[in-house]
Design a protein around this motif. Structure first.
Motif, short mmCIF file in Angstrom:
data_model
loop_
_atom_site.label_atom_id
_atom_site.label_comp_id
_atom_site.label_asym_id
_atom_site.label_seq_id
_atom_site.Cartn_x
_atom_site.Cartn_y
_atom_site.Cartn_z
N LEU A 276 1.14 -1.23 0.16
CA LEU A 276 0.39 -0.30 -0.16
C LEU A 276 0.96 1.39 -0.35
CD1 LEU A 276 -2.75 -0.98 2.57
CD2 LEU A 276 -2.63 -1.25 0.01
N ALA A 277 0.31 2.37 -0.76
CA ALA A 277 1.13 3.71 -0.34
C ALA A 277 0.54 4.46 0.71
CB ALA A 277 0.66 4.19 -2.59
N ARG A 278 1.44 5.30 1.70
CA ARG A 278 1.20 5.95 2.68
C ARG A 278 1.45 7.25 2.03
NH1 ARG A 278 3.89 5.82 8.83
NH2 ARG A 278 3.45 7.10 9.02
N ILE A 279 0.08 8.16 2.57
CA ILE A 279 -0.19 9.58 2.18
C ILE A 279 -0.21 10.04 4.18
CG2 ILE A 279 -1.57 11.75 1.62
CD1 ILE A 279 -2.31 9.28 -0.15
N ASP A 280 0.92 10.26 4.21
CA ASP A 280 0.50 11.74 5.50
C ASP A 280 -0.11 12.91 5.40
OD1 ASP A 280 2.24 9.97 6.65
OD2 ASP A 280 4.11 10.16 6.27
N GLN A 281 -0.99 12.92 5.99
CA GLN A 281 -2.26 14.16 5.96
C GLN A 281 -2.29 15.13 6.98
OE1 GLN A 281 -4.18 14.41 3.26
NE2 GLN A 281 -5.09 12.42 3.16
N ARG A 282 -1.94 16.19 6.88
CA ARG A 282 -2.14 17.25 7.56
C ARG A 282 -3.49 18.30 7.29
NH1 ARG A 282 2.99 20.38 8.27
NH2 ARG A 282 1.76 21.56 9.32
N PHE A 283 -3.99 18.20 8.71
CA PHE A 283 -5.53 19.03 7.97
C PHE A 283 -5.43 19.51 9.12
CE2 PHE A 283 -7.13 14.86 7.07
CZ PHE A 283 -7.34 14.84 5.97
N HIS A 284 -5.61 21.68 8.42
CA HIS A 284 -5.63 22.83 9.43
C HIS A 284 -7.24 23.30 9.23
CE1 HIS A 284 -1.25 23.50 9.48
NE2 HIS A 284 -1.11 22.84 7.92
N TYR A 322 -3.62 4.72 4.06
CA TYR A 322 -3.51 3.94 2.85
C TYR A 322 -4.24 3.68 1.71
CZ TYR A 322 -0.16 3.43 7.12
OH TYR A 322 -0.11 3.48 8.42
N VAL A 323 -3.64 4.14 0.61
CA VAL A 323 -4.39 3.76 -0.59
C VAL A 323 -3.65 2.27 -1.66
CG1 VAL A 323 -4.66 5.84 -0.37
CG2 VAL A 323 -2.94 4.98 -2.20
N THR A 324 -4.59 1.62 -2.16
CA THR A 324 -3.91 0.80 -3.09
C THR A 324 -3.04 1.53 -4.32
OG1 THR A 324 -6.69 -0.57 -2.16
CG2 THR A 324 -5.00 -0.96 -4.99
N PRO A 325 -1.96 0.60 -4.39
CA PRO A 325 -1.45 1.38 -5.72
C PRO A 325 -1.24 1.62 -7.11
CG PRO A 325 0.05 -0.61 -4.71
CD PRO A 325 -1.28 0.13 -3.65
N ALA A 355 3.76 1.66 -5.97
CA ALA A 355 3.55 0.87 -4.50
C ALA A 355 4.72 1.09 -2.82
CB ALA A 355 3.91 -0.98 -5.09
N GLY A 356 4.34 1.07 -2.08
CA GLY A 356 5.13 1.23 -1.11
C GLY A 356 5.94 2.22 -0.72
N SER A 357 5.01 3.40 -1.61
CA SER A 357 5.55 4.57 -1.75
C SER A 357 5.01 5.27 -0.53
CB SER A 357 5.66 5.20 -2.74
OG SER A 357 3.70 5.55 -2.81
N ARG A 358 5.89 6.69 0.42
CA ARG A 358 5.46 7.71 0.88
C ARG A 358 5.28 9.03 0.90
NH1 ARG A 358 7.15 6.77 7.18
NH2 ARG A 358 6.06 8.94 8.22
N GLN A 359 4.08 9.62 1.01
CA GLN A 359 4.14 11.61 0.63
C GLN A 359 3.64 11.84 1.34
OE1 GLN A 359 3.45 9.37 -2.76
NE2 GLN A 359 2.03 8.00 -1.46
N SER A 360 3.23 13.33 1.47
CA SER A 360 2.48 13.95 1.94
C SER A 360 1.90 14.85 1.36
CB SER A 360 2.96 14.44 3.22
OG SER A 360 3.86 15.43 2.20
#
Length: 590
Positions: A276-284, A322-325, A355-360
């Motif tokens: 799964l791809a990872r997305i680090d979310q920040r909500f203001h 976590y999202v499907t690549p 796949a396996g990536s990480r972003q924000s």
């Protein structure tokens, strides 16, 4: 006389005859002849045909052409459709199957939508052949809505046939993640189908919120047809149990291939989680009274069909997604503006993650400011503005009044309480002015220096970003012929040290210069920042340090409690492009 089918192929000789082939017509008079069709000669070529009867004078001049269209029914049979409710359907639920019956070899021969209720069979007269007979089965109860996919993607009809949209045979569509407690907030299953030729069709079963948590989506096992294409995708949005904001979200798409398995449960094991791809979310939260923020993500199939959607309102300041690549995803956030009665949206184009990536991703971080958009990535949104461009005699621009990040766009207007002015100068002379964030200006083709300026006053709407002024400078010459050319514009991204409430914290601010696609990249030759603690009455220069070719760091002055910070940022490029942006009350101290 000629007779052809809908493809223009001539009918066999003798298919059509006239009772008479000549007539004497007095001036102002009438004459008639009877056209007879021998349908038996067209038995092997059923469908629509057209006979054209042409009348000519004795000298051969055409007097009239009369078309007559007729249909030759192929060998046909009765298809009887019935519906059975989903498992556990409430006794007082309204149950209805929305079916679609399509001829797989030639959808133009037969394709029809039909509604079927339990106990009320529906009979269709269909030509013999292969058919897709599928339905989304709904039960609308007093407390919930449930849906299921039923039917058969290939049914051979060579005699009178009965088919049941059998909800009782449907199984719940569910998912779980090994080692993680989850509850569904979205569940869906979608099929897409095409026949041997022609356009395709699709249908779905979906549930959101409490309905998803109750397990309200079902599907009947089925295998794909032997003609055309048939693909099925299941989609899931999974969060932590309980009422507190979930610290994680699993947005998953499961390709099921050309059918639906007997057990449609999706187990995400350790190996699948690692992909799964990872997305680090920040909500203001926009710094206004009654503020909130919500987030939505859409998922798309390889053909571009909409197959997934998860929306959450109760958001933490930080969340791990976590999202499907390998699938296209489109993200957007919503936030209130003033008392307009609706939320503004800030939306991105589609993104596909490895796949396996990480972003924000960071949402609604101030300052809100004016910007343009030219992301070449796919977006099907009707809100997407066109990229700024020019032709040999016209310059076109569409701006977003407010955005929280470059290459995001909004959908709703700010409201009548705001005022704005868009002006264009060419070599120092005014070309035109518009009272909107968009416009077209007539310009000569020859090269010149341009200054595009947009002034936005939101002081009657917002306590932050009350006035935003942006001026773009650039050099441009028109293309030849009917072509168009992008404008070499600059944009600014702001990464300020703000907490979730958009109040300042200790740290360094980073400013990044963005440049338009389709034009040569320019070196940034000058970059300056000014700050004001009195709403722009006075300004102080802020020292900056270049981090790389496009990014610059600065430490902004520390405001007192409740005090607002205004910003002015100016960047210049080696080829004459520049941006000068002022945001009054960019953010406030808590």
């Amino acid at each position: 006389m000629t007779v052809t089918d809908r493809h223009g192929t001539a009918a066999p000789a003798g298919t059509a005859t006239l009772s008479s082939t000549d007539a004497v017509v007095a001036p102002g008079g009438r004459a008639s002849t009877v056209l007879r069709i021998d349908r038996a000669r067209l038995a092997a070529r059923p469908g629509l045909h057209t006979a054209v009867v042409t009348a000519r004078t004795a000298g051969g001049a055409v007097v009239s052409r009369t078309p007559v269209t007729f249909h030759v029914e192929p060998r046909s049979h009765d298809l009887t459709l019935t519906a059975v409710p989903l498992p556990g359907a409430p006794a007082d639920a309204d149950v209805l199957a929305f079916g679609v019956v399509v001829n797989l070899d030639d959808p133009s021969l037969f394709a029809e939508y039909v509604g079927v209720q339990p106990g009320e069979p529906v009979v269709l007269r269909v030509p013999a052949g292969r058919y897709s007979v599928l339905a989304s089965l709904w039960d609308l109860g007093p407390e919930s809505t449930r849906m299921g996919l039923t039917g058969d993607p290939e049914v051979v009809i060579g005699a009178d046939t009965a088919l049941v949209f059998d909800g009782a045979a449907a199984r719940p569509v569910t998912a779980s993640v090994d080692g993680v407690d989850t509850v569904p907030v979205t569940v869906g299953i979608t099929y897409e189908q095409t026949g041997r030729r022609g356009l395709g069709w699709s249908d779905f079963a979906f549930a959101w919120g409490a309905d998803a948590a109750r397990g309200s989506v079902f599907a009947v096992p089925m295998t794909g047809p032997g003609v055309g294409t048939f693909s099925v995708h299941a989609a899931y949005g999974l969060t932590a149990p309980g009422d507190a904001p979930s610290p994680y979200l699993y947005d998953l798409i499961r390709p099921l291939g050309s059918g639906i398995p007997a057990d449609p449960h999706y187990r995400v094991d350790g190996a699948e989680q690692a992909r799964l791809a990872r997305i680090d979310q920040r909500f203001h939260l926009l710094d206004i009274p009654g503020t909130h923020v919500s987030h939505k993500r859409y998922g798309f199939s390889p053909t571009g069909a909409y197959i997934a959607e998860t929306i959450l309102d109760n958001l933490p300041a930080q969340r791990t997604d976590y999202v499907t690549p390998g699938f296209a995803w489109l993200d957007e956030a919503f936030y209130p503006v003033g008392e307009a009665g609706f939320d503004m949206v800030t939306q991105e184009a589609q993104r596909t993650y490895a796949a396996g990536s990480r972003q924000s991703l960071v949402w609604v971080r101030q300052p809100m400011r004016t910007d343009w958009y030219d992301d070449p990535a796919v977006s099907y949104s009707g809100c997407r503005p066109s990229a700024p461009f020019r032709t040999r005699g016209m310059l076109h621009v569409e701006l977003m009044d407010l955005t929280d990040q470059h290459q995001r766009y909004g959908c709703f207007p700010i409201g009548d309480e705001s005022t704005s002015s868009l002006t264009l100068h060419r070599d120092g002379r005014l070309v035109g002015e518009r009272r909107a964030p968009f416009g077209e200006f007539e310009i000569p083709q020859a090269a010149a220096e341009y200054r595009l300026r947009y002034d936005l006053d939101l002081s009657a709407v917002l306590p932050v970003s009350t006035r935003v002024t942006t001026a773009w400078t650039f050099r441009s010459a028109g293309p030849s012929g009917t072509g168009r050319a992008p404008l070499p514009l600059f944009a600014l991204d702001y990464a300020l040290p703000l907490d979730a409430a958009n109040h300042p914290t200790a740290g360094t601010s980073v400013f990044t210069v963005r440049q338009a696609h389709g034009v040569p990249v320019q070196d940034v030759t000058a970059f300056r920042v000014w700050a004001s603690l009195d709403d722009g009455a006075t300004w102080q220069a802020v020292p900056v340090r270049q981090q790389d070719a496009a990014s610059f760091a600065a430490r902004l002055p520390v405001p007192a409690a409740g005090q607002a910070v205004s910003l002015r940022v100016k960047a210049e490029g080696a080829a004459g492009s520049g941006i000068d942006q002022t945001v009054i009350r960019a953010y406030r101290a808590g």
